[in-house]
Design an enzyme around this catalytic site. Structure first.
Site, short mmCIF file in Angstrom:
data_model
loop_
_atom_site.label_atom_id
_atom_site.label_comp_id
_atom_site.label_asym_id
_atom_site.label_seq_id
_atom_site.Cartn_x
_atom_site.Cartn_y
_atom_site.Cartn_z
N ASP A 29 -8.13 -1.85 5.71
CA ASP A 29 -6.73 -1.44 5.66
C ASP A 29 -5.79 -2.64 5.55
O ASP A 29 -6.11 -3.73 6.02
CB ASP A 29 -6.42 -0.62 6.93
CG ASP A 29 -5.13 0.18 6.78
OD1 ASP A 29 -4.66 0.37 5.64
OD2 ASP A 29 -4.59 0.62 7.81
N TRP A 34 -0.12 -6.50 2.61
CA TRP A 34 -0.44 -7.84 2.09
C TRP A 34 0.40 -8.09 0.83
O TRP A 34 0.97 -9.17 0.67
CB TRP A 34 -1.93 -7.92 1.77
CG TRP A 34 -2.43 -9.25 1.29
CD1 TRP A 34 -2.95 -10.26 2.05
CD2 TRP A 34 -2.47 -9.70 -0.08
NE1 TRP A 34 -3.31 -11.32 1.26
CE2 TRP A 34 -3.02 -11.01 -0.05
CE3 TRP A 34 -2.09 -9.15 -1.30
CZ2 TRP A 34 -3.22 -11.75 -1.22
CZ3 TRP A 34 -2.28 -9.90 -2.45
CH2 TRP A 34 -2.84 -11.19 -2.41
N SER A 74 -9.98 7.60 1.40
CA SER A 74 -10.18 8.72 2.32
C SER A 74 -9.82 10.03 1.62
O SER A 74 -9.10 10.04 0.62
CB SER A 74 -9.33 8.54 3.57
OG SER A 74 -7.98 8.87 3.31
N SER A 75 -10.30 11.13 2.20
CA SER A 75 -9.96 12.43 1.62
C SER A 75 -8.47 12.72 1.80
O SER A 75 -7.95 13.66 1.20
CB SER A 75 -10.83 13.53 2.25
OG SER A 75 -10.81 13.45 3.65
N ASN A 77 -6.22 10.20 1.22
CA ASN A 77 -5.50 9.25 0.36
C ASN A 77 -4.94 9.90 -0.92
O ASN A 77 -4.14 9.29 -1.63
CB ASN A 77 -6.36 8.04 0.01
CG ASN A 77 -6.50 7.05 1.15
OD1 ASN A 77 -7.54 6.41 1.32
ND2 ASN A 77 -5.46 6.91 1.95
N ARG A 203 -6.56 3.17 14.91
CA ARG A 203 -6.97 4.58 14.79
C ARG A 203 -8.15 4.64 13.82
O ARG A 203 -8.43 3.68 13.11
CB ARG A 203 -5.81 5.44 14.30
CG ARG A 203 -5.17 4.98 13.01
CD ARG A 203 -4.07 5.94 12.53
NE ARG A 203 -3.31 5.35 11.44
CZ ARG A 203 -2.13 4.75 11.57
NH1 ARG A 203 -1.56 4.67 12.75
NH2 ARG A 203 -1.52 4.23 10.52
N LEU A 204 -8.81 5.81 13.80
CA LEU A 204 -10.01 5.94 12.97
C LEU A 204 -9.72 6.60 11.62
O LEU A 204 -10.55 6.52 10.71
CB LEU A 204 -11.09 6.72 13.72
CG LEU A 204 -11.61 6.02 14.99
CD1 LEU A 204 -12.65 6.89 15.69
CD2 LEU A 204 -12.21 4.66 14.66
C1 IPE Z 1 -7.70 4.48 5.97
O1 IPE Z 1 -6.53 3.78 5.70
C2 IPE Z 1 -8.44 4.74 4.69
C3 IPE Z 1 -8.98 3.57 4.02
C4 IPE Z 1 -8.93 2.33 4.45
C5 IPE Z 1 -9.66 3.84 2.80
P1 IPE Z 1 -5.13 4.53 5.53
O2 IPE Z 1 -4.12 3.47 5.26
O3 IPE Z 1 -5.25 5.60 4.53
O4 IPE Z 1 -4.95 5.19 6.96
P2 IPE Z 1 -3.63 5.67 7.71
O5 IPE Z 1 -2.88 6.54 6.75
O6 IPE Z 1 -2.86 4.45 8.06
O7 IPE Z 1 -4.13 6.39 8.90
C1 IPE Z 2 -6.09 0.13 2.33
O1 IPE Z 2 -4.84 -0.46 2.22
C2 IPE Z 2 -6.59 0.65 1.01
C3 IPE Z 2 -6.65 2.10 0.92
C4 IPE Z 2 -6.34 2.95 1.85
C5 IPE Z 2 -7.11 2.65 -0.34
P1 IPE Z 2 -3.50 0.40 2.25
O2 IPE Z 2 -3.14 0.77 0.86
O3 IPE Z 2 -3.61 1.52 3.20
O4 IPE Z 2 -2.48 -0.69 2.79
P2 IPE Z 2 -1.31 -0.49 3.84
O5 IPE Z 2 -1.87 0.20 5.03
O6 IPE Z 2 -0.27 0.34 3.15
O7 IPE Z 2 -0.84 -1.88 4.14
MG MG Z 3 -3.20 1.73 5.16
#
Ligand code: IPE
Ligand code: IPE
Ligand code: MG
Length: 249
Positions: A29, A34, A74-75, A77, A203-204
């Site tokens: 994450d 970044w 994730s499902s 996303n 969180r998970l």
């Molecule tokens: C968890 O990250 C899923 C992946 C890293 C692929 P998210 O960025 O989607 O999680 P939340 O929304 O902060 O919980």
């Molecule tokens: C993790 O990075 C990648 C995926 C969930 C696909 P994020 O896109 O969630 O990055 P943040 O959490 O917005 O910084």
């Molecule tokens: Mg994220």
């Protein structure tokens, strides 16, 4: 760069033996943050994140980890913009093409959990072909969680058990933890030992909920694209210092 084994042993307890987790999972994450810190579009963060995946797979193999499970999509996303989803699937396609040869060369066996069919027949077929092509590799197993959600995985497992009970193959009264675990997509790999999440979120997010029951958890402030061999070695050393009890004393 110093070898990860050396970095790990520096972090190990004095005179202590180095315990290497057999199965490590990472919630990758922080790509978006970044990029934002650098005034770049989110996709630049995802691109940098994909580079961190390469480094991490190598480091894990070198450290002696048997299975590395990475949460890539994730499902949930799908709630992101169509543009971001398309950037992410585009990057998956690009890296799959680019990395397949080195996965092969480095003995990486690719496996998938989740529902990659959700990305459409073309990408799903390419992913399946990569799994097929790396089937004989045994240095490390890289499990990519793609369109994965733990609750969905458990619902599917439950449905399967219900169907087997209905057909008379199993007795509902005999359903136990082992039978549930055997229906999960992770059934053929060792128990999860260590779960790492980057980016400071604690969180998970629907990842490996069942499997993490007794995993050691490490939450790092590092944003995923900054995750490297040294950060990983540090996490492995931290794991090595933990006392796992499994309810005993
Ligand atoms: C968890 O990250 C899923 C992946 C890293 C692929 P998210 O960025 O989607 O999680 P939340 O929304 O902060 O919980
Ligand atoms: C993790 O990075 C990648 C995926 C969930 C696909 P994020 O896109 O969630 O990055 P943040 O959490 O917005 O910084
Ligand atoms: Mg994220």
């Amino acid at each position: 760069m110093r070898p990860i084994a050396q970095l790990q042993s520096e972090g190990a307890p004095a005179g202590g033996e180095l315990r290497v987790p057999r199965h490590v999972a990472i919630i990758m994450d922080g790509n978006g943050r970044w990029a934002a810190k650098r005034g770049l579009p989110r996709v630049a963060g995802h691109r940098a994140g994909a580079e961190a995946v390469r480094t991490t797979v190598r480091a894990a193999a070198e450290a002696g980890v048997e299975v590395l499970t990475l949460y890539a999509f994730s499902s949930e996303n799908w709630r992101r913009s169509a543009e971001e989803v398309s950037d992410l699937t585009g990057l998956m396609r690009f890296y799959l093409e680019r990395e397949l040869a080195s996965l092969e060369k480095e003995g990486v066996r690719l496996e998938l959990i989740g529902e990659p069919e959700g990305f459409g027949p073309d990408l799903a077929a390419r992913l399946e072909a990569a799994v097929e092509r790396t089937r004989g590799n045994d240095k490390i197993t890289l499990v990519m969680a793609l369109n994965y959600g733990s609750r969905g995985e458990m619902a599917t497992a439950t449905r399967r058990l219900a169907e087997r009970a209905k057909s008379g193959e199993i007795d509902p009264a005999a359903i136990d933890e082992g039978m549930i675990a055997a229906e999960l997509q992770t059934a053929r790999w060792p128990e999860l030992d260590l779960l790492i999440r980057t980016s400071g979120e604690v969180r998970l997010s629907n990842f490996l909920l069942w499997q993490a029951a007794y995993a050691e958890l490490i939450f790092l402030d590092t944003l995923w694209p900054d995750f490297d061999q040294a950060v990983f070695a540090d996490a492995l050393a931290q794991y090595g210092r933990r006392q796992r009890r499994f309810g005993g004393r």
